[in-house]
Design a protein around this motif. Structure first.
Motif, mmCIF file in Angstrom:
data_model
loop_
_atom_site.group_PDB
_atom_site.id
_atom_site.type_symbol
_atom_site.label_atom_id
_atom_site.label_comp_id
_atom_site.label_asym_id
_atom_site.label_seq_id
_atom_site.Cartn_x
_atom_site.Cartn_y
_atom_site.Cartn_z
ATOM 1 N N ALA A 36 20.861 48.776 82.247
ATOM 2 C CA ALA A 36 21.120 47.459 82.608
ATOM 3 C C ALA A 36 21.595 46.973 81.721
ATOM 4 O O ALA A 36 22.753 46.349 82.455
ATOM 5 C CB ALA A 36 20.312 47.195 83.491
ATOM 6 N N VAL A 37 21.319 46.761 80.713
ATOM 7 C CA VAL A 37 21.258 45.367 79.639
ATOM 8 C C VAL A 37 22.628 46.869 79.259
ATOM 9 O O VAL A 37 23.691 46.185 79.079
ATOM 10 C CB VAL A 37 20.464 46.070 78.908
ATOM 11 N N THR A 38 22.511 47.866 79.201
ATOM 12 C CA THR A 38 24.269 48.603 78.568
ATOM 13 C C THR A 38 25.162 48.526 79.636
ATOM 14 O O THR A 38 25.641 47.956 78.467
ATOM 15 C CB THR A 38 24.138 50.334 77.604
ATOM 16 N N GLU A 41 30.703 45.702 80.429
ATOM 17 C CA GLU A 41 31.034 44.595 81.088
ATOM 18 C C GLU A 41 31.394 44.103 80.695
ATOM 19 O O GLU A 41 32.695 43.315 80.440
ATOM 20 C CB GLU A 41 30.365 44.190 82.988
ATOM 21 N N GLU A 42 30.514 43.031 79.511
ATOM 22 C CA GLU A 42 31.000 42.072 78.648
ATOM 23 C C GLU A 42 32.454 42.703 77.766
ATOM 24 O O GLU A 42 33.401 41.566 77.588
ATOM 25 C CB GLU A 42 29.747 41.363 78.240
ATOM 26 N N SER A 84 41.431 40.184 75.070
ATOM 27 C CA SER A 84 42.215 40.303 74.190
ATOM 28 C C SER A 84 43.718 41.418 74.082
ATOM 29 O O SER A 84 44.246 40.908 73.855
ATOM 30 C CB SER A 84 41.345 41.632 72.428
ATOM 31 N N HIS A 85 43.264 41.766 75.091
ATOM 32 C CA HIS A 85 44.817 42.642 76.136
ATOM 33 C C HIS A 85 45.542 41.142 76.051
ATOM 34 O O HIS A 85 47.011 41.583 75.672
ATOM 35 C CB HIS A 85 44.735 43.711 76.727
ATOM 36 N N LYS A 86 45.151 40.697 76.889
ATOM 37 C CA LYS A 86 46.418 39.277 77.474
ATOM 38 C C LYS A 86 46.463 38.208 75.795
ATOM 39 O O LYS A 86 47.923 38.222 76.322
ATOM 40 C CB LYS A 86 45.634 38.609 78.634
#
Length: 173
Positions: free
Chosen positions: A43-45, A50-51, A59-61
């Protein structure tokens, strides 16, 4: 002791089975605890993943925005270079026209000076002719007392220097 031996054996087998079940129960509890720990880790992974995905999209934007800004700036720089070249060529053209006008004015002044010199020479010649005729006719010179020849003044020519092309250029930096 014979009858008790099967009883002891059955009890021992039961005990062994109980020990085996207890061991399996402990193993199951340990494996369940490991599974819960692994699920919490997963769940942490997943949350970290997701983060990271959100950060990567952001970053792409940002990169796309910066690229667009860079392209816009490049276009503006190119337009500024073209405008600078136009200004420079207009400056050169105006400089050349100004120099041509200066030369024209100098030529006109020189022609006027030559014309004035020719008129002064013609006036001197006419005065000599008048004096010669008066002497030939023995007539008094009516212009002797009234006529004062003005001293010939050399007009000061203001020289207009050529302005070098490099002087007065627009500084583009």
């Amino acid at each position: 002791m014979a009858p008790s031996a099967p009883h002891t054996r059955a009890a021992a087998a039961l005990r062994m089975k109980q020990i085996s079940l207890d061991n399996q129960d402990r193993t199951i509890r340990r494996l369940r605890a490991q599974l819960a720990t692994e699920r919490r880790g997963l769940a942490v992974t997943k949350k970290e993943l997701e983060e990271t995905r959100v950060a990567l999209e952001t970053s792409h934007k940002v990169i796309a925005g910066l690229t667009e800004i860079g392209l816009s700036m490049s276009k503006k720089i190119e337009r500024m270079k073209v405008k600078k070249q136009q200004v420079r060529s207009n400056h050169v053209e105006c400089h050349q026209k100004f120099q041509a006008r200066i030369h024209e004015a100098e030529d006109s002044m020189q022609a006027q000076h030559l014309l004035i010199e020719a008129l002064v020479d013609e006036k001197d010649s006419l005065l000599q002719t008048i004096h010669g005729l008066q002497e030939a006719n023995n007539a008094p010179a009516p212009l002797d007392g009234d006529w004062e020849e003005e001293p010939e003044e050399e007009p000061e020519e203001e020289e207009i220097e050529d302005i070098p092309l490099g002087v007065g250029e627009i500084d583009d930096e």
